[in-house]
Design an enzyme around this catalytic site. Structure first.
Site, PDB file in Angstrom:
ATOM      1  N   LYS A  22       0.840  -1.202   0.000  1.00  8.84           N
ATOM      2  CA  LYS A  22       0.000   0.000   0.000  1.00  8.84           C
ATOM      3  C   LYS A  22       0.877   1.254   0.000  1.00  8.84           C
ATOM      4  O   LYS A  22       0.646   2.174  -0.772  1.00  8.84           O
ATOM      5  CB  LYS A  22      -0.870   0.000   1.264  1.00  8.84           C
ATOM      6  CG  LYS A  22      -1.529   1.315   1.608  1.00  8.84           C
ATOM      7  CD  LYS A  22      -2.436   1.214   2.821  1.00  8.84           C
ATOM      8  CE  LYS A  22      -1.709   1.435   4.114  1.00  8.84           C
ATOM      9  NZ  LYS A  22      -1.407   2.823   4.467  1.00  8.84           N
ATOM     10  N   ASN A  23       1.914   1.261   0.845  1.00 10.75           N
ATOM     11  CA  ASN A  23       2.694   2.491   1.029  1.00 10.75           C
ATOM     12  C   ASN A  23       3.711   2.742  -0.075  1.00 10.75           C
ATOM     13  O   ASN A  23       4.410   3.748  -0.046  1.00 10.75           O
ATOM     14  CB  ASN A  23       3.352   2.496   2.418  1.00 10.75           C
ATOM     15  CG  ASN A  23       2.306   2.643   3.513  1.00 10.75           C
ATOM     16  OD1 ASN A  23       1.131   2.916   3.241  1.00 10.75           O
ATOM     17  ND2 ASN A  23       2.707   2.442   4.749  1.00 10.75           N
ATOM     18  N   ARG A  94      -5.171  10.471   4.858  1.00 11.10           N
ATOM     19  CA  ARG A  94      -4.255  11.592   4.963  1.00 11.10           C
ATOM     20  C   ARG A  94      -3.075  11.485   4.003  1.00 11.10           C
ATOM     21  O   ARG A  94      -2.374  12.440   3.731  1.00 11.10           O
ATOM     22  CB  ARG A  94      -3.781  11.782   6.381  1.00 11.10           C
ATOM     23  CG  ARG A  94      -3.449  10.550   7.135  1.00 11.10           C
ATOM     24  CD  ARG A  94      -2.996  10.879   8.518  1.00 11.10           C
ATOM     25  NE  ARG A  94      -2.251  12.110   8.541  1.00 11.10           N
ATOM     26  CZ  ARG A  94      -1.009  12.251   8.074  1.00 11.10           C
ATOM     27  NH1 ARG A  94      -0.423  11.230   7.490  1.00 11.10           N
ATOM     28  NH2 ARG A  94      -0.393  13.401   8.143  1.00 11.10           N
ATOM     29  N   CYS A 118      -5.026  11.742  13.040  1.00  9.20           N
ATOM     30  CA  CYS A 118      -5.755  10.467  12.977  1.00  9.20           C
ATOM     31  C   CYS A 118      -5.585   9.836  14.359  1.00  9.20           C
ATOM     32  O   CYS A 118      -5.016  10.429  15.267  1.00  9.20           O
ATOM     33  CB  CYS A 118      -5.183   9.582  11.871  1.00  9.20           C
ATOM     34  SG  CYS A 118      -3.547   8.977  12.254  1.00  9.20           S
ATOM     35  N   ARG A 123      -0.076  14.036  13.317  1.00  8.84           N
ATOM     36  CA  ARG A 123       0.356  13.847  11.931  1.00  8.84           C
ATOM     37  C   ARG A 123       0.562  15.186  11.178  1.00  8.84           C
ATOM     38  O   ARG A 123      -0.045  15.444  10.151  1.00  8.84           O
ATOM     39  CB  ARG A 123      -0.634  12.975  11.162  1.00  8.84           C
ATOM     40  CG  ARG A 123      -1.040  11.681  11.829  1.00  8.84           C
ATOM     41  CD  ARG A 123       0.075  10.673  12.013  1.00  8.84           C
ATOM     42  NE  ARG A 123       0.610  10.139  10.792  1.00  8.84           N
ATOM     43  CZ  ARG A 123       0.083   9.113  10.119  1.00  8.84           C
ATOM     44  NH1 ARG A 123      -1.014   8.583  10.541  1.00  8.84           N
ATOM     45  NH2 ARG A 123       0.666   8.676   9.017  1.00  8.84           N
ATOM     46  N   ASP A 307       4.839   0.193  12.163  1.00 12.09           N
ATOM     47  CA  ASP A 307       3.614  -0.443  11.632  1.00 12.09           C
ATOM     48  C   ASP A 307       3.505  -1.905  12.051  1.00 12.09           C
ATOM     49  O   ASP A 307       2.495  -2.546  11.751  1.00 12.09           O
ATOM     50  CB  ASP A 307       3.586  -0.343  10.097  1.00 12.09           C
ATOM     51  CG  ASP A 307       3.399   1.091   9.654  1.00 12.09           C
ATOM     52  OD1 ASP A 307       3.581   1.372   8.450  1.00 12.09           O
ATOM     53  OD2 ASP A 307       3.092   1.939  10.509  1.00 12.09           O
ATOM     54  N   ARG A 399      -8.664  -0.654   4.939  1.00 13.00           N
ATOM     55  CA  ARG A 399      -7.825   0.386   4.321  1.00 13.00           C
ATOM     56  C   ARG A 399      -6.466  -0.172   3.949  1.00 13.00           C
ATOM     57  O   ARG A 399      -5.814   0.317   3.032  1.00 13.00           O
ATOM     58  CB  ARG A 399      -7.636   1.548   5.298  1.00 13.00           C
ATOM     59  CG  ARG A 399      -8.886   2.352   5.555  1.00 13.00           C
ATOM     60  CD  ARG A 399      -8.534   3.608   6.297  1.00 13.00           C
ATOM     61  NE  ARG A 399      -7.375   4.235   5.671  1.00 13.00           N
ATOM     62  CZ  ARG A 399      -6.646   5.182   6.272  1.00 13.00           C
ATOM     63  NH1 ARG A 399      -6.961   5.581   7.475  1.00 13.00           N
ATOM     64  NH2 ARG A 399      -5.614   5.723   5.660  1.00 13.00           N
TER      65      ARG A 399
HETATM   66  C1  EPZ Z   1       4.244   6.844   6.684  1.00 10.36           C
HETATM   67  O1  EPZ Z   1       3.455   7.823   7.307  1.00 10.36           O
HETATM   68  C2  EPZ Z   1       3.346   5.628   6.488  1.00 10.36           C
HETATM   69  N1  EPZ Z   1       2.218   5.995   5.616  1.00 10.36           N
HETATM   70  C3  EPZ Z   1       2.829   5.154   7.844  1.00 10.36           C
HETATM   71  O2  EPZ Z   1       2.070   3.979   7.618  1.00 10.36           O
HETATM   72  C4  EPZ Z   1       4.026   4.793   8.720  1.00 10.36           C
HETATM   73  O3  EPZ Z   1       3.565   4.405   9.991  1.00 10.36           O
HETATM   74  C5  EPZ Z   1       4.947   6.020   8.838  1.00 10.36           C
HETATM   75  O4  EPZ Z   1       5.346   6.466   7.529  1.00 10.36           O
HETATM   76  C6  EPZ Z   1       6.210   5.708   9.629  1.00 10.36           C
HETATM   77  O5  EPZ Z   1       6.906   4.666   9.026  1.00 10.36           O
HETATM   78  C7  EPZ Z   1       2.431   6.016   4.276  1.00 10.36           C
HETATM   79  O6  EPZ Z   1       3.510   5.771   3.780  1.00 10.36           O
HETATM   80  C8  EPZ Z   1       1.231   6.358   3.437  1.00 10.36           C
HETATM   81  P1  EPZ Z   1       6.232  10.143   8.886  1.00 10.36           P
HETATM   82  P2  EPZ Z   1       4.003   9.353   7.387  1.00 10.36           P
HETATM   83  O7  EPZ Z   1       6.102  11.440   8.158  1.00 10.36           O
HETATM   84  O8  EPZ Z   1       4.868   9.630   6.222  1.00 10.36           O
HETATM   85  C9  EPZ Z   1       6.266  13.348  12.384  1.00 10.36           C
HETATM   86  C10 EPZ Z   1       0.247   2.592   7.822  1.00 10.36           C
HETATM   87  O9  EPZ Z   1      -0.098   1.946   8.803  1.00 10.36           O
HETATM   88  N2  EPZ Z   1       6.152  14.379  11.325  1.00 10.36           N
HETATM   89  O10 EPZ Z   1       7.399   9.267   8.574  1.00 10.36           O
HETATM   90  O11 EPZ Z   1       2.829  10.228   7.625  1.00 10.36           O
HETATM   91  C11 EPZ Z   1       5.058  12.437  12.462  1.00 10.36           C
HETATM   92  O12 EPZ Z   1       4.027  13.010  13.242  1.00 10.36           O
HETATM   93  C12 EPZ Z   1       0.677   4.018   7.972  1.00 10.36           C
HETATM   94  O13 EPZ Z   1       0.330   2.135   6.663  1.00 10.36           O
HETATM   95  C13 EPZ Z   1       6.192  15.714  11.696  1.00 10.36           C
HETATM   96  O14 EPZ Z   1       6.302  16.042  12.883  1.00 10.36           O
HETATM   97  O15 EPZ Z   1       4.902   9.301   8.684  1.00 10.36           O
HETATM   98  C14 EPZ Z   1       5.644  11.197  13.091  1.00 10.36           C
HETATM   99  O16 EPZ Z   1       5.733  11.382  14.480  1.00 10.36           O
HETATM  100  C15 EPZ Z   1       0.377   4.520   9.342  1.00 10.36           C
HETATM  101  N3  EPZ Z   1       6.098  16.670  10.718  1.00 10.36           N
HETATM  102  C16 EPZ Z   1       7.064  11.137  12.508  1.00 10.36           C
HETATM  103  O17 EPZ Z   1       7.342  12.475  12.054  1.00 10.36           O
HETATM  104  C17 EPZ Z   1       5.982  16.350   9.396  1.00 10.36           C
HETATM  105  O18 EPZ Z   1       5.919  17.269   8.549  1.00 10.36           O
HETATM  106  C18 EPZ Z   1       7.219  10.185  11.321  1.00 10.36           C
HETATM  107  O19 EPZ Z   1       6.146  10.443  10.450  1.00 10.36           O
HETATM  108  C19 EPZ Z   1       5.919  14.977   9.043  1.00 10.36           C
HETATM  109  C20 EPZ Z   1       6.023  14.012  10.018  1.00 10.36           C
END
Ligand code: EPZ
Length: 420
Positions: A22-23, A94, A118, A123, A307, A399
């Site tokens: 998916k990702n 999102r 979420c 996020r 995850d 999802r």
């Molecule tokens: C991706 O989410 C994945 N989703 C998530 O999978 C996965 O859990 C996550 O990466 C971590 O591996 C997709 O790829 C569609 P991040 P993402 O930006 O990119 C903070 C699933 O179950 N952050 O790497 O949204 C954030 O809050 C989903 O398939 C900021 O603070 O995660 C988090 O604490 C759930 N500011 C950390 O960084 C920003 O601008 C890592 O988030 C962006 C992120």
């Protein structure tokens, strides 16, 4: 609204194939809008709500999208007539934020609803926006929408203060058509990021360093449509391996990439599982034994994936001994804990840690899914529990998992979906 009914204590045995990741597929669908006068074909697409939501979003922009009967997706972006991602779609998924980089880079304009939080956390996306601003985009936020525009993005050095997967992907995509060179430092190294980079390179992009924490992109004039097969889902792989371990079973997960699940295999071996691998399969044999507790600490790839945290939490609830699960990525990713407690699990939360005292058995109960991976962990707990477990709000599971109950039934599980 459906629910899942699981009769537990069935030992799982047999073989199961995983679907596409998916990702990896979600950013590739978004990147397809950057192809000039030719269409993109994506293969190994999982049947998931998030995929159909992304297709709806792209169709709403005027992209023509067709799915053939084996779920290969054809996208022709030449008919695109607006660059708008509305709240009603973005609020359900999102990762729609992933259209921002491609639209800005190819068309110089985008209006995308802020994704909002979420169940697992707030996020935020400020790192995406700061990086695009550094590339020359003008970004305004009003009424819950990001309005972005730029004559031409300019390549520059971007260093992410924190590792962000979709942040890396948005800048990776945006840089492919920018003027000059972009260097992304502290980049995400996930296999899905690598697959996206390989897809973009096949379209004519010039990217090196994917899979390391420094990715270099030299902007090109245009990208062309190609056919590409997405990589298999490492989290689905890990989830089925834990299903085997938590029921004492013997399962082979096929059509995967074993090298992408090394940290998961290591932890399952520590829990007492016998695991063997080929390049494209992983076999776990628990030999009927009760697992031993394992400590987990989540981190960005190649560390243990967040995850898979909920799934290992489930395993530890029935393991011998005490374990500590430390969640370093999201601030609220223990929503599954209170539900497992209803099944008799002994879990104490302390800041970003769950301290679990393993029990001989869980007892089936009615529980509620709260987010994608939490719902998978409740299924795993139900497979191990004595009696019947009913899981509500399983739209979360749909999802991110393709036909999970059919695949588990293939392994002998007593699990059915019923309308509520
Ligand atoms: C991706 O989410 C994945 N989703 C998530 O999978 C996965 O859990 C996550 O990466 C971590 O591996 C997709 O790829 C569609 P991040 P993402 O930006 O990119 C903070 C699933 O179950 N952050 O790497 O949204 C954030 O809050 C989903 O398939 C900021 O603070 O995660 C988090 O604490 C759930 N500011 C950390 O960084 C920003 O601008 C890592 O988030 C962006 C992120």
């Amino acid at each position: 609204m459906d629910k899942l009914i699981i009769k537990g204590r069935v030992v799982l045995n047999g073989e199961v194939s995983v679907s596409g990741a998916k990702n990896a597929v979600l950013p590739m669908l978004c990147a397809s809008v950057m192809a000039s006068n030719s269409s993109v074909t994506l293969k190994n697409i999982p049947h998931l709500h998030d995929v159909t939501t992304t297709v709806r979003l792209l169709r709403q922009m005027g992209v023509s999208v067709t799915l053939d009967d084996n779920m290969d997706i054809q996208l022709d972006p030449s008919t695109i007539d607006n660059f708008y991602a509305p709240y009603n779609l973005v609020k359900t998924m999102r990762s729609s934020i992933l259209v921002l980089g491609p639209l800005l880079s190819k068309f110089g304009s985008a209006k995308v609803s802020l994704p909002g939080g979420c169940a697992i956390g707030t996020r935020p996306v400020e790192m995406h926006l700061d990086a695009l601003s550094q590339m020359g985009a003008s970004i305004n936020i009003d009424n819950g929408y990001i309005s972005a525009s730029s004559k031409k993005l300019i390549g520059t050095d971007i260093r992410f203060p924190k590792i962000t997967v979709t942040g890396t992907e948005n800048i990776l995509m945006a840089s492919t058509l920018a003027e000059g060179k972009t260097i992304i430092s502290n980049a995400a190294r996930e296999p899905e990021v690598v697959d996206l980079a390989n897809f973009l390179n096949k379209m004519g992009a010039s990217i090196t360093g994917q899979g390391t924490d420094v990715i270099e992109i030299n902007g090109v004039e245009e990208l062309r449509g190609v056919s590409y097969t997405a990589l298999p889902d490492r989290i689905e792989t890990g989830t089925f391996l834990v299903a085997a371990a938590i029921t004492g079973g013997h399962v082979t997960v096929k059509n995967t990439i074993s090298a992408h699940v090394n940290t998961i295999i290591e932890k399952l071996r520590d829990s007492g599982a016998h695991v063997t691998t080929t390049e494209t399969s992983v076999t776990l044999d628990m030999k009927g034994k009760r697992p031993v507790s394992v400590d987990i600490e989540t981190g960005a790839y190649p560390l243990f994936p967040t995850d898979m945290q909920a799934q290992l939490t489930a395993l530890n609830t029935v393991a011998k001994g005490i374990s500590i699960i430390k969640e370093n990525i999201f601030e609220n990713r223990f929503m599954h804990v209170q539900e497992m407690t209803r099944m008799g699990a002994d879990i104490r939360l302390e800041q970003n840690c769950a301290i679990i005292s393993g029990k001989e058995e869980l007892v089936g109960a009615s529980v509620m899914a709260t987010d994608l991976r939490a719902s998978a962990s409740l299924i795993l707990a139900g497979l191990a529990a004595t009696g019947t477990t009913e899981i509500e709000r399983i739209y979360h599971i749909d999802r991110g998992y393709d036909c999970i109950e059919e695949k588990l039934r293939q392994l002998g599980a007593d699990i059915h979906r019923v309308p509520m």
